[in-house]
Write an enzyme that holds these catalytic residues in place. Structure first.
Site, PDB file in Angstrom:
ATOM      1  N   GLU A 184       2.772  -4.706  -6.734  1.00  0.00           N
ATOM      2  CA  GLU A 184       1.339  -4.906  -6.965  1.00  0.00           C
ATOM      3  C   GLU A 184       1.055  -5.524  -8.334  1.00  0.00           C
ATOM      4  O   GLU A 184       0.143  -5.115  -9.043  1.00  0.00           O
ATOM      5  CB  GLU A 184       0.597  -3.567  -6.814  1.00  0.00           C
ATOM      6  CG  GLU A 184       0.763  -2.944  -5.441  1.00  0.00           C
ATOM      7  CD  GLU A 184       0.240  -1.517  -5.361  1.00  0.00           C
ATOM      8  OE1 GLU A 184      -0.048  -0.940  -6.426  1.00  0.00           O
ATOM      9  OE2 GLU A 184       0.137  -0.997  -4.259  1.00  0.00           O
ATOM     10  N   GLU A 242       0.588  -1.312   2.875  1.00  0.00           N
ATOM     11  CA  GLU A 242       0.216   0.068   2.577  1.00  0.00           C
ATOM     12  C   GLU A 242      -1.071   0.396   3.321  1.00  0.00           C
ATOM     13  O   GLU A 242      -2.164   0.136   2.818  1.00  0.00           O
ATOM     14  CB  GLU A 242       0.032   0.304   1.074  1.00  0.00           C
ATOM     15  CG  GLU A 242       1.323   0.307   0.288  1.00  0.00           C
ATOM     16  CD  GLU A 242       1.132   0.792  -1.149  1.00  0.00           C
ATOM     17  OE1 GLU A 242       0.014   1.274  -1.470  1.00  0.00           O
ATOM     18  OE2 GLU A 242       2.074   0.681  -1.947  1.00  0.00           O
TER      19      GLU A 242
END
Length: 588
Positions: A184, A242
């Site tokens: 990320e 996710e």
């Protein structure tokens, strides 16, 4: 919603021939072709779930994986925590709960593919996002950049980590089909050269499988690296890397849960759209010890010990309503999944027989007030977790001001008399007048380093600057490093025992040990150790009111319980067969 018959017809998947131990002559690996994933040239969809080996007792890894298969999943996703594997610079640990190679081999035996997310940064509501605290001993450190001090440390770590996973890649006969480049980074993006550096570091050490990145919508362009796949772009296989099955909890807040029907309906929609998915988390597990992370914005909030996450399996690995609903959904796609497995629990209560005051146990470390990470302990690696006690002599009383230099929560004592707390919100206390010189003691707890955001470089703990008495900075501190390694005590517990103090007792197990939960009703705040294993923190402000105790950490006969209690001690602990994680707050 689409009828089940149409859903079945649109997604006819049979991957019984695409299992780790049944595929030979491998050469292609996981690839992307137009809008599809392919595995060795066969159409493939990733039905994944996250399980972190470092949050689950090693003896339970196979159980959790078999439950993934029983739910209908085909891929396991895990992070790799640098701060556990190299807790001290140059000293590496891949044993016990950190035996990553056994974890990967077990996944292959069970029939699960693996997506590996080695970091070096992982976020994961884990202390400092998985980065070791000794990095912060460098005052100029710039984490997650190409700063030389950081890349040199990453290179040394990867030199040990990556060779251990290379042979477990798909093309080497193992279960790893993809490797994530960092984590990320688009939400951070301080250094445009950083992602290329990490990708190159992986490739140079033998990573040959599909590289991928993962970011939210706003971070995709900044987190992308040439040669890595975005998992959600046009003309490429779509994947929700996710999909949050629940959420984590912070001390003092509610227990967050996500409605099972709403979750399954969203998963249904993702699959109907032709996308792959990874459930974060399938099984959360536990932030054992002091490894919980913290939120850094808008205010500092440390995470609780439990990482139950309201996931598909509970913290103890038990089935939930989400599990059965997902299993029913996946069975429409792949046929009947594997059979179910069932656990057992037990409960009882016990007393603590021994007690010793904190003030009787303290070795002096230094006379200079410095932050926790910079203490000259642990062979020059500093103190990573636990508590640090700062002690100095004062004369008279007045206003004690922290200067906002407490990280994160401090109890203040005059000699052994408790005066009050200092933290992010309370910066000042009144020190009562007294005769002669007295000991001012500031016991500072590292409640967990922030694991996400732009302030990772500022996560030093303890006293990070001057503390003032009547506007004069205090000097001549003695500092005591209290990392909370298990201690042994012999004295009996008095009728009215208060902390800070250590308590010791024994839990008797007559038969085969089973999982249980410790309920610390009447206790205030502290840490529990069982047979030397740090179960984590408890705190009466909740939401969590029980601590998970894996049966595999117990033994027939006597089991030693040690508790460090900061305030009021109950002396009685109850083991119960069901957890209580606090008042419920529905996430929508």
């Amino acid at each position: 919603p689409m009828p089940d018959s149409c859903f079945r017809a649109k997604l006819p998947f049979n991957w019984s021939h695409l299992l780790p131990l049944q595929m030979w002559g491998r050469s292609l690996g996981l690839q992307t072709k137009d809008s599809l994933f392919q595995l060795e040239g066969h159409p493939f969809r990733i039905f994944g779930g996250s399980v972190h080996y470092f949050r689950v007792p090693r003896e339970y890894w196979r159980d959790r994986m078999m439950k993934m298969k029983a739910c209908g999943l085909n891929t396991l996703t895990t992070y790799v925590p640098w701060n556990l594997h190299e807790a001290a610079r140059g000293k590496f640990d891949f044993s016990g709960i950190l035996d990553l190679e056994t974890f990967l081999a077990t996944a292959a035996e069970v029939g699960l593919w693996v997506i590996l997310r080695p970091g070096p940064y992982i976020c994961s509501e884990w202390d400092l996002g998985g980065l070791p605290s000794w990095l912060l001993r460098d005052p100029a450190m710039r984490l997650r950049t190409t700063y030389k001090g950081f890349t040199e440390a990453v290179n040394a770590y990867f030199d040990h980590l990556i060779p251990k996973v290379v042979s477990h890649q798909y093309k080497k006969g193992g279960p790893i089909i993809a490797v994530q480049v960092e984590n990320e980074y688009g939400s951070y993006a301080k250094d445009p050269n950083y992602m290329t550096y990490v990708k190159t570091a992986l490739l140079e050490r033998g990573i040959v499988e599909l590289l991928m990145t993962s970011d939210n919508k706003d971070g995709l362009s900044s987190g992308f690296v040439e040669g890595g796949r975005w998992l959600c772009i046009k003309n490429q296989p779509r994947m929700v890397m996710e999909y949050w099955t629940g959420w984590f909890d912070s001390w003092g807040g509610p227990h967050n849960i996500f409605d099972a029907d709403e979750m399954v309906n969203t998963v249904h929609s993702i699959l109907k759209a032709g996308a792959s998915i990874n459930l974060y988390m399938f099984h959360g597990g536990t932030n054992f010890g002091f490894m919980n992370g913290a939120l850094g914005f808008p205010n500092y909030k440390p995470d609780i010990t439990s990482y139950d996450y309201d996931a598909v399996l509970t913290e103890a690995g038990d089935y939930t309503n989400k599990f059965f609903k997902l299993r029913q959904l996946f069975s429409k796609i792949i046929g009947n999944p594997n059979p179910l497995r069932w656990p057992a629990l037990y409960e009882r209560s016990f007393n603590l027989q021994h007690y010793v005051s904190l003030w009787d146990l303290l070795p002096s470390v230094s006379e200079v007030p410095v932050n926790m990470e910079s203490l000259q302990v642990n062979d020059g690696n500093g103190q990573s977790y636990g508590y640090t006690l700062y002690e100095t002599a004062i004369k008279g009383g007045g206003q004690l001001h922290s200067g906002d230099h407490i990280r994160d929560r401090a109890q203040v004592f005059i000699n052994t008399l408790f005066i009050g707390f200092l933290n992010y919100n309370t910066l000042e206390l009144t020190i009562p007048e007294g005769q002669g010189y007295r000991h001012l003691r500031i016991l500072v707890e590292n409640c967990g380093r922030v694991n996400y955001g732009l302030f990772l470089d500022a996560q030093r703990k303890g006293l990070i600057g001057d503390v003032f008495l009547n506007e004069t900075p205090l000097r001549n501190f003695k500092i005591y490093s209290l990392e909370m390694k298990p201690l042994f005590m012999e004295s009996a517990v008095p009728d009215e025992a208060t902390g800070p103090a250590f308590f010791r007792g024994s839990l008797q197990v007559q038969y085969l040990p089973q999982d249980t939960f410790l309920k610390l009703e009447g206790w205030e705040k502290g840490v529990v150790f069982v047979n030397g294993q740090n179960l984590g923190r408890y705190w009466k402000i909740g939401p969590q009111e029980t601590l998970y105790l894996p049966g595999t950490w117990l033994r027939p006969g006597d089991n030693e319980i040690i508790i460090f209690e900061e305030g009021t001690a109950s002396r009685i602990i109850q083991s119960v067969d069901l957890p209580y994680l606090g008042r419920i707050h529905y996430m929508y």
